[in-house]
Design a protein around this motif. Structure first.
Motif, short mmCIF file in Angstrom:
data_model
loop_
_atom_site.label_atom_id
_atom_site.label_comp_id
_atom_site.label_asym_id
_atom_site.label_seq_id
_atom_site.Cartn_x
_atom_site.Cartn_y
_atom_site.Cartn_z
N THR A 164 -4.95 -0.05 -3.87
CA THR A 164 -5.22 -0.52 -2.51
C THR A 164 -6.72 -0.58 -2.25
N ARG A 165 -7.42 0.45 -2.65
CA ARG A 165 -8.88 0.48 -2.46
C ARG A 165 -9.53 -0.70 -3.20
N GLU A 166 -9.09 -0.91 -4.43
CA GLU A 166 -9.62 -2.02 -5.23
C GLU A 166 -9.34 -3.37 -4.58
N ARG A 169 -2.98 4.34 -3.89
CA ARG A 169 -4.32 4.53 -3.33
C ARG A 169 -5.41 3.76 -4.09
N ASP A 170 -5.48 3.93 -5.41
CA ASP A 170 -6.55 3.28 -6.18
C ASP A 170 -6.43 1.76 -6.15
N VAL A 221 -8.66 -4.07 -1.35
CA VAL A 221 -9.38 -4.23 -0.09
C VAL A 221 -10.84 -4.59 -0.37
N PHE A 222 -11.48 -3.87 -1.28
CA PHE A 222 -12.88 -4.15 -1.60
C PHE A 222 -13.02 -5.52 -2.27
N VAL A 274 -16.08 -2.33 -6.44
CA VAL A 274 -15.71 -0.92 -6.39
C VAL A 274 -16.66 -0.11 -7.25
N ILE A 290 -4.73 2.88 6.21
CA ILE A 290 -5.48 1.67 6.54
C ILE A 290 -5.39 1.45 8.04
N CYS A 304 0.81 -1.22 0.00
CA CYS A 304 0.00 0.00 0.00
C CYS A 304 0.85 1.27 0.00
N ARG A 334 -10.52 -1.19 8.45
CA ARG A 334 -11.22 -0.28 7.54
C ARG A 334 -10.22 0.63 6.84
N LEU A 335 -10.69 1.16 5.70
CA LEU A 335 -9.91 2.16 4.97
C LEU A 335 -10.26 3.52 5.53
#
Length: 139
Positions: A127-129, A124-125, A131-132, A139, A109, A90, A103-104
Motif C-alpha cells: 500500500t505504501r509503495e 502495509r508495504d 500510494v507513493f 519509496v 489511510i 489495502c 495521506r497515509l
C-alpha cells in the motif's frame, strides 16, 4: 492536426503550472470509464472517478461514492479486478481509489472525504509503495 496537449511548459518550469497539468492528465486517464453492476436486478453504472472506496461486509461489497453507497453481491477482488489501476486493496475487506487518498497514517489511510480506511500488516508495504508511486514519489 489533432493533439492531446494538457498544457505547454517553458523553462524555467513553474511548479504550480506543472502540478496543474499533471493533475489534468491524471484526471483524464479514467475519464468516461464506468463500473457496471446489478442492484435489485437492475444495472447500475458508476463513473469510476466518483468511487471513493469499496468495503466488503457480510458477503456484500459496498461501493462508497462521493454521494451514495451501493451494496453489491459480488466479491471485493472481483470488483477490484474490473477497476482501473488507480484502485488498490489495502486490507482484506477494503479497496481504495488512490485519487481520494489524502495521506497515509500509522493506523490506515485518510481519504479526502474524512473516512479512515484500515491497512492490514500484510498489505502495509504494498500500500505504501502504491500510494507513493501514484503520487509520483520514490519509496
Amino acid at each position: 492536426k489533432e493533439t492531446n496537449l494538457a498544457g505547454y511548459l517553458t523553462k524555467p518550469i513553474d511548479p504550480v503550472l506543472l502540478q496543474r497539468y499533471l493533475g489534468k492528465v491524471l484526471g483524464s486517464r479514467d475519464e468516461g470509464k464506468q463500473l457496471t453492476f446489478y442492484q435489485q436486478g437492475l444495472p447500475v453504472s458508476l463513473d469510476v472517478q466518483r468511487i471513493v472506496y469499496l468495503e466488503s461486509r457480510n458477503h456484500t461489497t459496498i461501493v462508497h461514492t462521493d454521494t451514495a453507497d451501493y451494496p453489491v453481491y459480488e466479491k471485493l477482488g472481483s470488483l477490484l479486478a474490473r477497476l482501473p489501476d488507480t484502485f488498490h486493496q489495502c486490507h482484506k475487506s477494503y479497496g481504495v481509489n488512490l485519487r481520494w487518498v489524502q495521506r497515509l497514517e500509522p493506523e490506515g489511510i485518510l481519504l479526502k472525504n474524512g473516512v479512515k480506511a484500515p491497512v492490514s500488516r500484510s498489505f502495509r508495504d504494498k500500500t505504501r509503495e502504491q500510494v507513493f508511486h501514484f503520487l509520483g514519489l520514490q519509496v
